[in-house]
Design a protein around this motif. Structure first.
Motif, short mmCIF file in Angstrom:
data_model
loop_
_atom_site.label_atom_id
_atom_site.label_comp_id
_atom_site.label_asym_id
_atom_site.label_seq_id
_atom_site.Cartn_x
_atom_site.Cartn_y
_atom_site.Cartn_z
N ARG A 73 0.64 -1.34 0.06
CA ARG A 73 0.10 -0.08 0.09
C ARG A 73 0.83 1.16 0.07
O ARG A 73 0.53 2.39 -0.67
CB ARG A 73 -1.03 0.00 1.20
N GLU A 74 2.02 1.24 0.98
CA GLU A 74 2.69 2.24 0.77
C GLU A 74 3.59 2.59 -0.42
O GLU A 74 3.91 3.93 -0.75
CB GLU A 74 4.17 2.10 1.90
N LEU A 75 3.73 1.57 -1.44
CA LEU A 75 4.19 1.77 -2.68
C LEU A 75 3.33 2.27 -3.67
O LEU A 75 3.50 2.57 -4.71
CB LEU A 75 4.76 0.48 -3.03
N GLY A 76 1.89 2.03 -3.22
CA GLY A 76 0.95 2.76 -4.29
C GLY A 76 -0.20 1.63 -4.63
O GLY A 76 -1.03 2.03 -5.25
N ALA A 77 -0.18 0.54 -4.03
CA ALA A 77 -0.95 -0.43 -4.43
C ALA A 77 -2.56 0.01 -4.03
O ALA A 77 -2.57 0.53 -2.79
CB ALA A 77 -0.75 -1.87 -3.86
N ASP A 78 -3.65 -0.26 -4.80
CA ASP A 78 -4.78 0.15 -4.67
C ASP A 78 -5.45 -1.04 -3.74
O ASP A 78 -6.48 -0.79 -2.96
CB ASP A 78 -5.52 0.52 -5.88
N ILE A 79 -5.48 -2.21 -4.34
CA ILE A 79 -6.20 -3.29 -3.75
C ILE A 79 -5.43 -4.30 -3.11
O ILE A 79 -4.53 -4.82 -3.74
CB ILE A 79 -7.30 -3.87 -4.93
N LEU A 80 -5.61 -4.56 -1.95
CA LEU A 80 -4.63 -5.51 -1.38
C LEU A 80 -5.57 -6.89 -0.82
O LEU A 80 -6.40 -6.64 -0.27
CB LEU A 80 -3.99 -4.85 0.24
N ILE A 81 -4.95 -7.87 -1.36
CA ILE A 81 -5.54 -9.21 -1.16
C ILE A 81 -4.73 -9.85 -0.45
O ILE A 81 -3.68 -10.47 -0.74
CB ILE A 81 -5.90 -9.72 -2.42
N ASN A 82 -5.07 -10.57 0.78
CA ASN A 82 -4.40 -11.59 1.36
C ASN A 82 -4.63 -12.93 1.07
O ASN A 82 -5.95 -13.57 1.21
CB ASN A 82 -4.35 -11.49 3.04
N TYR A 83 -4.09 -13.67 0.05
CA TYR A 83 -4.48 -14.74 -0.50
C TYR A 83 -4.44 -16.03 0.53
O TYR A 83 -5.27 -17.12 0.28
CB TYR A 83 -3.28 -15.43 -1.50
N LYS A 84 -3.91 -15.82 1.62
CA LYS A 84 -4.19 -16.70 2.73
C LYS A 84 -5.69 -16.80 3.37
O LYS A 84 -6.22 -17.73 3.77
CB LYS A 84 -3.11 -16.83 3.65
N GLU A 85 -6.26 -15.62 3.36
CA GLU A 85 -7.50 -15.40 3.83
C GLU A 85 -8.80 -15.23 2.82
O GLU A 85 -9.84 -15.14 3.28
CB GLU A 85 -7.32 -14.30 4.92
N GLN A 86 -8.40 -14.92 1.73
CA GLN A 86 -9.42 -14.35 0.63
C GLN A 86 -9.22 -15.03 -0.62
O GLN A 86 -8.15 -15.61 -0.90
CB GLN A 86 -9.36 -12.78 0.65
N SER A 87 -10.09 -15.11 -1.29
CA SER A 87 -10.16 -15.89 -2.59
C SER A 87 -9.86 -14.76 -3.63
O SER A 87 -10.71 -13.72 -3.99
CB SER A 87 -11.68 -16.51 -2.96
N PHE A 88 -8.55 -14.58 -4.12
CA PHE A 88 -8.19 -13.56 -4.87
C PHE A 88 -9.02 -13.34 -6.29
O PHE A 88 -9.25 -12.17 -6.47
CB PHE A 88 -6.64 -13.46 -5.19
N ASP A 89 -9.48 -14.22 -6.82
CA ASP A 89 -10.45 -14.02 -8.00
C ASP A 89 -11.68 -13.47 -7.66
O ASP A 89 -12.06 -12.39 -8.20
CB ASP A 89 -10.64 -15.49 -8.80
N GLU A 90 -12.24 -13.69 -6.75
CA GLU A 90 -13.59 -12.89 -6.11
C GLU A 90 -13.05 -11.45 -5.93
O GLU A 90 -13.77 -10.61 -6.21
CB GLU A 90 -14.03 -13.57 -4.94
N GLU A 91 -12.04 -11.40 -5.19
CA GLU A 91 -11.72 -10.08 -4.84
C GLU A 91 -11.61 -9.20 -6.02
O GLU A 91 -11.61 -7.92 -6.09
CB GLU A 91 -10.51 -9.83 -4.00
N VAL A 92 -10.63 -9.80 -7.22
CA VAL A 92 -10.24 -8.97 -8.37
C VAL A 92 -11.48 -8.70 -9.00
O VAL A 92 -11.77 -7.45 -9.61
CB VAL A 92 -9.27 -9.76 -9.19
N LEU A 93 -12.62 -9.63 -9.15
CA LEU A 93 -13.65 -9.35 -9.90
C LEU A 93 -14.45 -8.21 -9.02
O LEU A 93 -15.15 -7.31 -9.62
CB LEU A 93 -14.50 -10.57 -10.22
N LYS A 94 -14.70 -8.13 -7.68
CA LYS A 94 -15.13 -7.16 -7.08
C LYS A 94 -14.64 -5.55 -7.28
O LYS A 94 -15.28 -4.67 -7.51
CB LYS A 94 -15.25 -7.38 -5.38
N ALA A 95 -13.24 -5.86 -7.47
CA ALA A 95 -12.51 -4.35 -7.74
C ALA A 95 -12.75 -4.16 -9.01
O ALA A 95 -12.20 -2.92 -9.39
CB ALA A 95 -11.14 -4.73 -7.19
N THR A 96 -13.04 -4.91 -9.91
CA THR A 96 -13.04 -4.34 -11.41
C THR A 96 -14.62 -4.67 -11.93
O THR A 96 -14.86 -4.67 -13.05
CB THR A 96 -12.26 -5.13 -12.28
N ASP A 97 -15.69 -4.13 -10.96
CA ASP A 97 -17.01 -4.16 -11.34
C ASP A 97 -17.28 -5.68 -12.29
O ASP A 97 -18.27 -5.32 -13.25
CB ASP A 97 -17.27 -3.16 -12.25
N GLY A 98 -16.72 -6.66 -11.91
CA GLY A 98 -16.89 -7.89 -12.66
C GLY A 98 -16.33 -8.13 -13.85
O GLY A 98 -16.43 -9.32 -14.45
#
Lengths: 329, 329
Positions: free
Chosen positions: A179-204
């Protein structure tokens, strides 16, 4: 001079700091007094005998230092501070670098920081722009965001393309750093399903580009995360290279472009062109501190075994640097 | 008017020549009196309920005929002979075609021949040039050389790019036909190992481009046939879509670009742009007879069941055409 060679393919205990001859530089080379070299996964693979393309008995593919002999080069003179890729031989007091891939080090950047630039920033630059064709304000999914290439890619994508930067990493500490380097969407792959988070972040819609260092483990989720006509660049297989089942239909029906790449085994001319393009575009950002090399830790070259072990433990954020100048002391 | 619909998803006996209303054309459409329509694999998939993107109850995605109503179109008038892709509805006496994708038929080409052009030539053109970026005198491997897209691709690659055209097919008769169209290297995949033959024909370098209609069955041999930084376009899975084992390493170490594509489900604007580019570049070659549509056989529309069966038997060289005009007789 001192330099690190490998006794026998194997673990980090196979590395030895040996007494060696200063290498000979040719007509188109720079001879460099090395201040700092960085540790790369390719060094570990070379040490293990798995890289298959190393010819130099001395480890190390990138250095920062001072020009000692510039031969016929018009662009550099003795005393210039330079950084860049070498064809092996980086973990040593002196190294040879083809002059056409050397890059001047901005005054504001130390040698240890400069050694953290070439491999990861050139790889990220090649992957994002030469191969991935990242366009302004597109979305890019960067796996292993806190890795060397990850931290470089986050900054380049944000600063050069104002991209929506989506990263995955395995801990809060690593994600905070992204985040400090400029990332907008942060996904912890151990706790979240990254594909679902990516789709959420890009309006599907899915992401325009994926930088994939993982390979097999993320295959299906990458397929689900990418948009129609998305580009997917495969630059590592930290999550395995063997897939037990692949369905080709989604590649066809989503019009996906999957491109594999590596940097280290590329030709001299490729590295020269890439370094030139990178230096022209990115040096102003480095000078202004808008893009910065990320150093995790610095080890004296005598502790090269610990430095390799630190990378293999996978706890580093950014680059692991060897301080070579200390070998003279 | 007469038109072919599907009673229930299934075999060719589910097709029926029914009495239907003439379709309504909108402001940007042409209403076309159809002379000929071509049979496509996508029609068979639609008939079987497997295509998933057909909305028109009438089968058929390409026609040749005469403009009846041109509405607001500036480029066409009633009486013009045109060919092109339709969004379903091709197997009928009248069909609606967006005007911006219609292509004028050269005088030297019959309606049956013209109906053999759009789908396979546009697919081959898209695959070779828009996606595959074929360059002058590169080598291209075209699988299923005697198929509709294969016969189009051989001619386009040879005439437009003077490429080294390497084809695979399963019989001497098919390979002889490929040679007549301009193919340079003929490989019988039943008798020869095509990857070995490709390497022989390219001095061991491998082919610059692969047009892959086969998918799973040829995966490993395609990997072995392609050169470093080669482009591989996946446009069909006649040999299966499921791979039971994939190693990602060669994709990375050979810097391969694999791109999936389909034409039928693409957007209207994509088809319009592609048709426009194709017509500009290729029409002169069609007029001069340097590139020619390949018609395997013509069936009256009443024998549409036999026409589908003929395609499913896989014995055709080039396109299978339905003569629609006969439905009026």
């Amino acid at each position: 001079m001192k330099g690190v060679t490998v006794l026998q393919s194997g673990g980090s205990n196979q590395m030895e700091l040996a007494d060696l001859s200063v290498p000979e530089s040719g007509q188109d080379d720079l001879l460099i007094k090395v201040h700092s070299a960085a540790v790369n996964r390719t060094d570990i693979m070379t040490r293990e005998g798995k890289a298959g393309y190393a010819v130099n008995p001395i480890l190390g593919v990138e250095v920062a230092g001072t020009v000692v002999e510039a031969a016929g080069s018009g662009s550099f003179s003795a005393g210039d501070r330079v950084m860049g890729l070498v064809n092996g031989g980086g973990y040593a007091e002196y190294a040879v670098m083809p002059a056409n891939r050397a890059m001047k080090i901005p005054d504001s950047i130390s040698s240890a920081e400069a050694a953290a630039i070439p491999e990861v920033f050139l790889t990220a630059y090649q992957t994002l722009f030469w191969i991935g064709k990242l366009q302004k304000q597109e979305a890019v999914l960067i796996h292993a965001g806190a890795s060397g290439v990850g931290t470089a890619a986050i900054q380049l994508a944000k600063q050069l393309s104002d991209a929506k930067v989506i990263v995955t990493a395995g801990s809060r500490r690593k994600l905070d750093f992204c985040r400090e380097l400029g990332a907008d969407i942060l996904i912890n792959y151990k706790e979240q399903s990254f594909d679902e988070e990516v789709l959420k972040a890009t309006d599907g819609r899915g992401t325009d580009l994926i930088l994939d260092f993982i390979g097999a483990d993320y295959w299906d989720k990458n397929l689900a995360s990418i948009k129609h006509e998305g580009r997917w660049v495969l630059i590592g297989v930290l999550g395995g290279s063997e897939l037990s089942k692949v369905n080709l239909m989604p590649i066809m029906s989503k019009y996906i472009q999957l491109t594999g790449t590596l940097l280290t085994p590329r030709s001299d001319s490729y590295k020269a062109e890439l370094s030139k393009d990178f230096a022209e575009v990115v040096t102003p950002y480095l000078e202004q501190g808008k893009i910065r090399p990320v150093v995790d830790s610095t080890f004296p070259v005598e502790k090269v075994h610990e430095a390799h072990q630190h990378m293999e433990d996978n706890q580093n954020i950014g680059k692991i640097i060897l301080n070579i100048a200390s070998a003279e002391a």
